[in-house]
Enzyme design. Structure first.
Site, short mmCIF file in Angstrom:
data_model
loop_
_atom_site.label_atom_id
_atom_site.label_comp_id
_atom_site.label_asym_id
_atom_site.label_seq_id
_atom_site.Cartn_x
_atom_site.Cartn_y
_atom_site.Cartn_z
N HIS A 27 31.20 48.87 45.38
CA HIS A 27 32.15 49.92 45.73
C HIS A 27 31.50 51.05 46.52
CE1 HIS A 27 34.50 53.58 44.81
NE2 HIS A 27 35.55 52.77 44.92
N CYS A 61 35.56 38.95 58.50
CA CYS A 61 35.76 40.38 58.24
C CYS A 61 34.97 40.87 57.04
CB CYS A 61 37.24 40.70 58.09
SG CYS A 61 37.97 39.95 56.64
#
Ligand code: PEP
Ligand code: MG
Length: 846
Positions: A422, A797
């Site tokens: 994160h 991606c």
């Protein structure tokens, strides 16, 4: 000793057969200088093969040695590896001096100078060749030479060798053997050389920096090694009019400034000649060179030239200016810049010349450098920001509740996590320097302290994060500002002309989208819609939706979210102005949106107006053992379809609005974490229905493209079936890597250092795409998808989309575009251009 006649000592002449592979870079470079007619002293190249034989005990024949020494009688020996950065044994100067030559030198350059030349050779021969104790050869003063010769005699039981050929032979042997030693091998391997890298040697007639008239030695370069702007720097250690070393030696600066006397003033003609040599080298060697020179009685000898060592900023400016001056083609300028180096230009950087007080090290998760006060919570970061203080947020790991704190900080440091955790993903998006997985630190959030080794830092203490190197530094550091200057812009323009696969940005916010446009991304390749709810203003709406346990409650919270999403998409469409925008439907690992601590749950209970026990029960019910493999992505879309319905509606309504204002928008909608074709069919049916409803309500037509993220191994294997229902496929290589290896994205940082250190993995596979495993799944997926639908658009991606090596792989795999964090777009564009140039060159050579 086996005196096989080795004749491989080639006089370096303009037409002699000298090549880098056989004789090393230095010999080749000297030949180029000779071809340019620069005053290079007579030089010989000893080829790598001969050096290898010398190391094994053979010697160069006496006649050849005598021929080498037949000039002034004094020579230097320098290493000449294939690449300059591989180094080599230290240079030995003044080989050939003996009692007789010493006498002649006394007449030419004076007693003290002649003594100094002889003494320095005796000392270096005794220590490096005869391997005698260095402490015995530290003589100084008028009697030093005699003492040194005596010490040598005493230790060796023989007088100092007087035969110059014997001296030279021993020096060559010693240097050849030193190259074969284990330490030298390790050192060059660390610089990228193969263990068995060859070594050539260069023997050059000495140009004496001593004697009557202006004498001295120095080096000069013509650009600033940090910025790359034109500037003469270097040094000149001069000695005037025959005064002895120590009496008359002085360091002259090269150019006029207020630090002291300058060569430019003392000897303007000589200085001008050096500048001419520099310009000639730049043109003919097609490089910015540092010239090593000696002045004897006002005459210059060029003894060596090396490529100027340079930082990343200078590297870009030099390549661009060489190409602008027509010295190298644009393609070559592009090939000369290391794509990764561009990241240094986009952010602040610790000045490479400044000292560093490193206290810990972690994974370099987001580049750039920043200095600030330590804070241990998002709230403290916001408070510091409100006071106008720069702060660095330190957490064990981060979650959505830290986003505001991250926004308020100048850098982020976490104890846990890897390149796709994160903190890393968010920091890259925000362009914040970030280090994750800093195992060496221990955070005590309660007492607000951080321990690194035996140092304990507390809240408010100043540290510097170097996210480009992964180093945590104590205190502040000298920072260089970003360098998005004309050289950078020019290089990027040339990259665009070179072609190659397209580069889009992963952008979730208007700021991201603006950064993406600034760096000329060719669209948005991934908008992670759940990230739009990480903001503290939005988080409650998202939590409310997750907590809804009746369809009616869920519809109410979705009704609240819909206008937010519509606004989000409208602004992305507006900023991207007709460029493609790929919106990924919600893929929230639900745990990232839930509070973990009691205090957070209490706050949530308050905002939802529920008893705390209800919230605790619900959090427990939603808690998964393995959330990254749980209710994520399309699984949420299938089980709670209203969420994707709401998002599709928001996208289509924003499409209609944006198309009214400008060119028609064709949104790209992407389904995450697919593993079965049926998932795509089910979602597609519902999205088609929403599209039909919006067309009906708004009475306008529009189209959209539906795509699938290939991020489970099964989706890659079944890419053929999936392609039948998709306009595009995008490989989500973060999850694909996680699932292919069975490695947790969030936890692998703990042991990745050990794994890479022990060679289990060559690289962190979350950082550099694993071509053998994950790469094979990609190749299989591309092949099966294209067999089914030849025109299908295929992209990557995951974070690998911004990694130069992985981009080269994507290029070869036939991927249409990569998408990466906005701040990595320039790196990716350069890597894409380089892949295109390489392919073109290969095609042309066939
Ligand atoms: C991926 O898995 O590669 C991806 C791009 O999605 P995310 O990082 O959001 O899981
Ligand atoms: Mg993913």
């Amino acid at each position: 000793m086996n005196k096989l006649e080795l004749s491989e000592a080639t006089l370096i002449t303009p037409s002699g057969r000298i090549d880098r592979e056989r004789h090393g870079w230095r010999a080749k470079c000297l030949q180029r200088l000779v071809r340019m007619d620069l005053p290079v002293p007579r030089s010989f190249a000893i080829c790598c093969n001969t050096v290898r034989l010398i190391a094994q005990g053979r010697s160069i024949g006496c006649e050849v040695l005598q021929d080498i020494l037949s000039g002034s009688g004094l020579v230097s020996v320098r290493p000449s590896a294939v690449m300059p950065e591989w180094g080599g044994p230290g240079t030995v100067l003044n080989v050939g001096i003996n009692d007789a030559l010493h006498k002649t030198l006394v007449d030419r350059i004076g007693q003290a100078n002649a003594d100094a030349v002889y003494l320095s050779f005796v000392q270096s021969y005794a220590i490096h060749i005869a391997r005698l104790d260095p402490d015995m050869f530290t003589q100084d003063g008028p009697d030093a030479l005699a003492q040194a010769l005596r010490s040598y005699h005493d230790e060796m039981d023989a007088p100092f060798p007087q035969d110059p050929a014997e001296q030279l032979s021993q020096v060559l042997r010693s240097m050849a053997r030193a190259w074969d030693g284990p330490t030298a091998r390790l050192l060059r391997q660390a610089k990228g050389a193969p263990a068995d890298a060859p070594l050539g040697l260069v023997v050059q007639e000495m140009a004496l920096a001593l004697g009557p008239g202006l004498c001295g030695s120095g080096s000069i370069q013509f650009i600033d090694p940090v910025t790359g702007t034109p500037r003469v720097t270097g040094r000149f250690r001069g000695q005037h009019h025959g005064r002895a070393i120590g009496e008359g030696a002085e360091t002259l600066y090269l150019t006029k400034d207020d630090r002291g006397p300058a060569l430019e003033d003392t000897a303007p003609d000589l200085f001008a000649t050096l500048c001419e040599f520099g310009a000639a080298c730049r043109k003919r060697l097609r490089e910015e060179m540092q010239i090593e020179f000696v002045v004897t009685g006002g005459q210059i000898s060029v003894i060596d030239a090396v490529r100027v060592a340079r930082g990343s900023r200078a590297g870009v400016r030099i390549a661009v200016s060489l190409a602008r001056d027509g010295i190298i083609p644009h393609d070559e300028a592009l090939m000369r810049v290391e794509p990764r180096a561009l990241a240094d230009l986009l952010h602040h950087q610790v000045d490479p010349r400044a000292p560093r007080d490193q206290i810990a090290r972690g994974i370099d998760a987001s580049p750039g450098a920043a200095t600030g006060n330590l804070v241990f919570s998002a709230t403290a970061a916001q408070a510091a920001n409100a006071r106008g203080d720069a702060c660095i947020l330190v957490r064990r790991e981060t979650g959505p509740e830290d986003i505001r704190g991250m926004h308020a900080s100048v850098a982020v440091l976490t104890e846990r996590g890897g390149t796709t955790s994160h903190a890393a993903v968010i920091a890259r998006g925000l362009g914040l320097p970030c280090i994750v997985g800093a195992n060496g630190i221990v955070i005590d959030a309660r007492n607000r302290t951080l321990r690194a080794g035996d140092r304990v830092l507390k809240e408010g203490d100043v540290i510097t994060i170097d996210g480009s190197s992964g180093e945590v530094l104590a205190g502040s550091a000298v920072l260089l500002p970003p360098a998005l200057d004309d050289a950078f812009t020019q290089l990027m323009d040339w990259a665009a002309q070179a072609g190659g696969l397209k580069v889009r940005a992963n952008a979730d916010t208007p700021e991201d989208a603006k950064t993406a446009r600034r760096f000329q991304a060719q669209g948005i390749g991934l908008c992670r819609t759940e990230h739009m709810f990480f903001d503290a203003d939005r988080l409650p709406a998202m939590r409310e939706m997750i907590f809804a346990d009746t369809p009616e409650d869920r519809r109410l919270s979705l009704d609240r979210i819909l206008p937010m999403q519509r606004k989000d998409f409208s602004s992305l469409f507006e900023i991207m102005a007709g460029l493609p925008v790929t919106i990924r439907l919600f893929d929230p690992p639900l745990h990232e949106f839930l509070p973990h601590e009691r205090e957070g749950m209490r706050e949530l209970a308050e905002s939802l107006d529920l008893p705390l026990s209800d919230v605790i029960r619900r959090v427990e019910a939603l808690t998964e053992f393995n959330p990254m493999l749980g209710m994520r992505g399309v699984r949420l879309g299938i089980t709670v379809p209203e969420i994707y319905d709401m998002q599709a509606r928001a996208i289509f309504e924003a499409t209609v609005d944006a198309s009214r204002k400008g060119d028609p928008v064709v949104p790209e909608i992407m389904i995450p974490l697919v593993s079965a074709m049926r998932e795509v069919e089910l979602v597609k049916t519902r999205i088609d229905a929403v599209a039909a409803a919006v067309r009906n309500e708004r009475r306008v037509d529009f189209t959209y493209r539906l795509g699938v993220m290939v991020e489970t191994p099964r989706a890659a294997l079944r890419a053929g079936d999936i392609a039948a229902h998709s306009a595009f496929l995008s490989f989500g290589t973060n999850d694909l890597t996680q699932m292919t290896y069975g490695l947790s994205r969030d936890d692998a940082g703990r042991f990745m250092g050990t794994y890479v250190g022990q060679g289990v993995y060559a690289e962190d596979p979350f950082h550099v795409l694993d071509e053998d495993g994950v790469g094979e799944l990609i190749l299989t997926g591309v092949q099966r998808a294209r067999r089914q639908s030849p025109g299908i658009t295929i992209s990557v991606c995951g974070e690998h989309g911004g990694n130069p090596e992985s981009i080269a792989f994507c290029h070869d795999a036939g991927v249409d575009y990569v998408s990466c964090s906005p701040f990595r777009v320039p790196v990716a564009r350069l890597a894409a251009a380089q892949s295109a140039i390489r392919s073109r060159k290969t095609r042309e050579s066939h």
